[in-house]
Design a protein around this motif. Structure first.
Motif, PDB file in Angstrom:
ATOM      1  N   LEU A  44       3.776   1.471  -1.161  1.00 23.90           N
ATOM      2  CA  LEU A  44       4.524   1.509  -2.418  1.00 23.90           C
ATOM      3  C   LEU A  44       3.618   1.588  -3.639  1.00 23.90           C
ATOM      4  CD1 LEU A  44       7.220  -1.217  -1.568  1.00 23.90           C
ATOM      5  CD2 LEU A  44       7.620   1.245  -1.781  1.00 23.90           C
ATOM      6  N   ALA A  45       2.376   1.974  -3.417  1.00 23.14           N
ATOM      7  CA  ALA A  45       1.409   1.968  -4.519  1.00 23.14           C
ATOM      8  C   ALA A  45       1.869   2.800  -5.705  1.00 23.14           C
ATOM      9  CB  ALA A  45       0.050   2.462  -4.016  1.00 23.14           C
ATOM     10  N   GLU A  46       2.551   3.915  -5.452  1.00 22.94           N
ATOM     11  CA  GLU A  46       2.998   4.798  -6.538  1.00 22.94           C
ATOM     12  C   GLU A  46       4.472   4.579  -6.881  1.00 22.94           C
ATOM     13  OE1 GLU A  46       0.777   6.593  -8.062  1.00 22.94           O
ATOM     14  OE2 GLU A  46      -0.747   5.903  -6.641  1.00 22.94           O
ATOM     15  N   ALA A  47       5.089   3.584  -6.280  1.00 20.66           N
ATOM     16  CA  ALA A  47       6.512   3.343  -6.516  1.00 20.66           C
ATOM     17  C   ALA A  47       6.728   2.657  -7.857  1.00 20.66           C
ATOM     18  CB  ALA A  47       7.088   2.483  -5.392  1.00 20.66           C
ATOM     19  N   PRO A  48       7.914   2.775  -8.446  1.00 18.11           N
ATOM     20  CA  PRO A  48       8.220   2.069  -9.690  1.00 18.11           C
ATOM     21  C   PRO A  48       8.054   0.562  -9.509  1.00 18.11           C
ATOM     22  CG  PRO A  48       9.913   3.698  -9.185  1.00 18.11           C
ATOM     23  CD  PRO A  48       9.029   3.612  -7.984  1.00 18.11           C
TER      24      PRO A  48
ATOM     25  N   ASP B 289       0.841  -1.206   0.000  1.00 15.09           N
ATOM     26  CA  ASP B 289       0.000   0.000   0.000  1.00 15.09           C
ATOM     27  C   ASP B 289       0.877   1.258   0.000  1.00 15.09           C
ATOM     28  OD1 ASP B 289      -2.317  -1.485  -0.030  1.00 15.09           O
ATOM     29  OD2 ASP B 289      -2.669  -1.338   2.135  1.00 15.09           O
TER      30      ASP B 289
ATOM     31  N   ARG C 159       8.486  -2.664  -6.274  1.00 15.87           N
ATOM     32  CA  ARG C 159       7.370  -3.461  -5.767  1.00 15.87           C
ATOM     33  C   ARG C 159       7.552  -4.968  -5.963  1.00 15.87           C
ATOM     34  NH1 ARG C 159       2.394  -1.491  -5.019  1.00 15.87           N
ATOM     35  NH2 ARG C 159       1.425  -3.211  -6.180  1.00 15.87           N
TER      36      ARG C 159
END
Length: 635
Positions: A446-450, A444, A454
């Motif tokens: 890391l939802a916007e992580a590359p 959650d 992930r």
């Protein structure tokens, strides 16, 4: 057992110019080599990369006792010299510094003329954190005019801690290595320059620093110390020019020092830009707090050093890192870190380095005392805590690892790595259902992580879900991770094997495992998976070769022996099959949980075909191939 006293010219440690040329860089601390032979080994000429920096705080730190080792328990008394000496040597081999200190002190008392025993006692006492006692012993050696290299270092540290700056200068001038010019002697030259500053002889101090900086190999680290000294005196313009020339911005402490100097020059925009250029800034709380203060136009004092003692602690940390990072790591690395903490007890970097060195040597109780000191300062560092959690887990101290991971998530709930670490700890204890929520939280965050960031928590959650019996969710996670890393051997193998165990997607699973075997030839688990895929497809003859290759690399694995027995049975080699099943039973398969010993006994009694006819569903026999952490999964 008496040993000749070293000559005065060899009574103090020095680093060669080859090593000094690389004294700026990485802060990584590899495991230390065992060394119980040398009483006070001299630093090596190996190339190393270490920070020029040392202590720092983001504000005034609370006072902490100079030494916080666990209480040294009394060792059993021994008569004569041989008993304590042999016990001390055994304790040294095992890195049991407490016991080594006790026994070497006993041995040295039996033979006070043996310099080797005296130095060995110094090494053990300082390593155990009993620097006060080591300093007293070193002072005795000086009073007897029998100083050793280590005794000289301890005597310098004692005078620095007492702020006897004239005494430091006099000691160096009378005992230093006369064969090495002072302006080329990093240890004594820098200590002496700081001591001159402490004695109020600022002009002489600056001249001493500048003379050393003229030696090209020493320029970067000396300019760093001169920059700190200039900033301490309020000359921030010169300090900024020098710290840039020192290349100190390549490590954490140098970066903080330069940001603080820029702040004093009212160049806050430059300072914030410098911090913004740091990769992984969010994982360094002191940098995050520093940037917030700059952004909110709050005062940012220069407090990387508060006086000459802090500067000398920086120097000792540089030596500690160099000695620990060399290809032949030195036991003196821990001693230099201990002395830095003794001189500057509010220095979290010295505590952390000592803790990590102790952790590397599996001395977790002593390391915990240092980690606790850092926590009391309010200086818990996520990266150090993550390393500590991993080390505790690998040392099979699961309760402590879990406690540390829970504390890290409580302190930094917004840090995904803390939740991944907690999930890994739970998974290593086979608490699969409890691991899943930790990975949920991490993903959650890391939802916007590359995608590359992930992939591992997806893989790890997939493993936990599969082991917890939630294969539909596990399959989705493993496929998502595979989309990010389509050529990751262990991931291909894990999903392929999971399908094979369930008699699902067998042809696709076989192709994935073949690809994994190409990517990682010789991996026993992957060879086992490949053979078992052929077995599930009824291609028994094809299964023999990879399974025999697997058993060659994993002869003591009960699951692989059981699999080889099944394959032998199917190709008509019943006697060999029974031998493999009996071997699998002898390896206590019930302990791993991967193999049912009652099923093996049934195969021995009735044969594989009869056992399989009685089974409604395939038997899940997943090998223990899952990576413990992302480091294990990196290829």
């Amino acid at each position: 057992m008496t040993q000749t006293c070293p000559s005065p010219a060899s009574r103090r440690p020095s680093l060669t110019l080859a090593l000094l040329a690389a004294l700026i860089g990485s802060t990584a601390l590899p495991a230390l080599a065992q060394d119980g032979e040398r009483p006070a080994p001299r630093p090596t000429e190996a190339q190393s990369q270490v920070p020029a920096g040392g202590p720092t705080t983001d504000g005034p730190a609370p006072a902490v006792a100079a030494d916080t080792p666990a209480v040294v328990q009394d060792a059993p008394p021994m008569q004569g010299l041989a008993g304590p000496y042999l016990a001390a040597r055994m304790a040294t081999v095992e890195n049991d510094f407490r016991a080594a200190a006790r026994y070497f002190v006993q041995a040295a008392a039996h033979d006070p003329d043996d310099i080797y025993l005296q130095d060995s006692a110094l090494v053990a006492l300082a390593s155990a954190g009993e620097v006060d006692k080591a300093s007293e012993l070193a002072a005795d050696l000086f009073r007897q005019d029998r100083p050793t290299e280590l005794a000289g270092l301890l005597e310098r540290a004692r005078l620095v801690r007492a702020e006897d700056w004239d005494g430091v200068v006099t000691l160096i001038d009378t005992t230093r290595n006369a064969d090495l010019p002072l302006n080329e002697d990093l240890m004594d030259g820098t200590i002496r320059a700081w001591a001159l500053l402490g004695a109020g002889r600022a002009t002489e101090a600056v001249a001493a620093f500048e003379a050393m900086a003229a030696t090209e190999d020493l320029t970067p680290i000396v300019n760093y110390h001169l920059a700190l000294a200039r900033a301490l005196a309020g000359d921030y313009e010169t300090a900024d020019r020098l710290i840039v020339q020192s290349e100190a911005g390549g490590h954490l402490m140098g970066l903080i020092a330069r940001v603080q100097i820029l702040s004093q020059l009212d160049r806050r925009d430059e300072a914030m830009a410098l911090l913004d250029s740091v990769e992984g800034l969010e994982a360094e709380p002191q940098l995050v707090a520093l940037r917030q203060r700059l952004e909110q136009d709050q005062p940012v004092p220069f407090d990387v050093v508060a006086g000459p003692g802090d500067g000398i602690a920086h120097l000792l940390l540089s030596f500690a890192s160099a000695l620990a990072s060399s290809p032949d790591p030195e036991p003196l690395a821990l001693i230099h870190a201990r002395l830095a903490a003794w001189i500057a007890p509010r220095n979290p970097e010295a505590r952390l380095m000592a803790a990590q060195l102790l952790q590397d040597r599996q001395q977790f109780d002593l390391a915990e005392a240092e980690f606790e000191a850092v926590r009391r300062m309010g200086q818990m560092r996520p990266q150090a805590e993550l390393s500590r959690i991993d080390a505790l887990s690998r040392a099979e101290r699961p309760d402590e690892a879990e406690k540390a991971a829970l504390a890290l998530t409580a302190a930094y709930p917004g840090l995904p790595q803390s939740w991944i670490a907690l999930g890994d700890v739970m998974r290593s204890q086979e608490k699969y259902s409890e691991a899943v929520p930790s990975y949920d939280t991490a993903l959650d965050l890391l939802a916007e992580a590359p995608p590359e960031i992930r992939w591992f928590p997806l893989y790890a959650r997939g493993i936990a879900l599969e082991r917890a019996g939630q294969f539909d969710r596990a399959e989705a996670d493993l496929l998502a991770a595979l989309e990010i890393r389509p050529d990751h051997a262990s991931l291909l193998n894990y999903l392929g094997y999971s399908w094979i165990d369930r008699n699902q997607n067998l042809e696709r699973a076989l192709g994935m495992i073949k690809r994994a075997a190409e990517l990682s030839p010789g991996d026993g688990y992957i060879l086992d998976s490949l053979a078992w895929a052929y077995f599930r497809l009824g291609r028994f003859d094809d299964a023999v070769a990879p399974m025999e290759q697997a058993i060659a690399t994993m002869a003591s694995d009960p699951l692989v022996n059981d699999h080889l027995g099944d394959i032998y049975w199917k190709v008509g080699r019943q006697r060999e099959a029974q031998i493999q099943w009996q071997r699998a039973l002898s390896l206590e398969p019930g302990e791993s949980g991967d193999v049912d010993p009652d099923r093996i006994r049934a195969k021995l009694d009735r044969g594989l075909d009869a056992v399989m006819e009685d089974e409604d569903t395939p038997v899940a026999t997943h090998p223990n191939q899952a990576p413990k952490t992302e480091a294990d999964a990196t290829e």
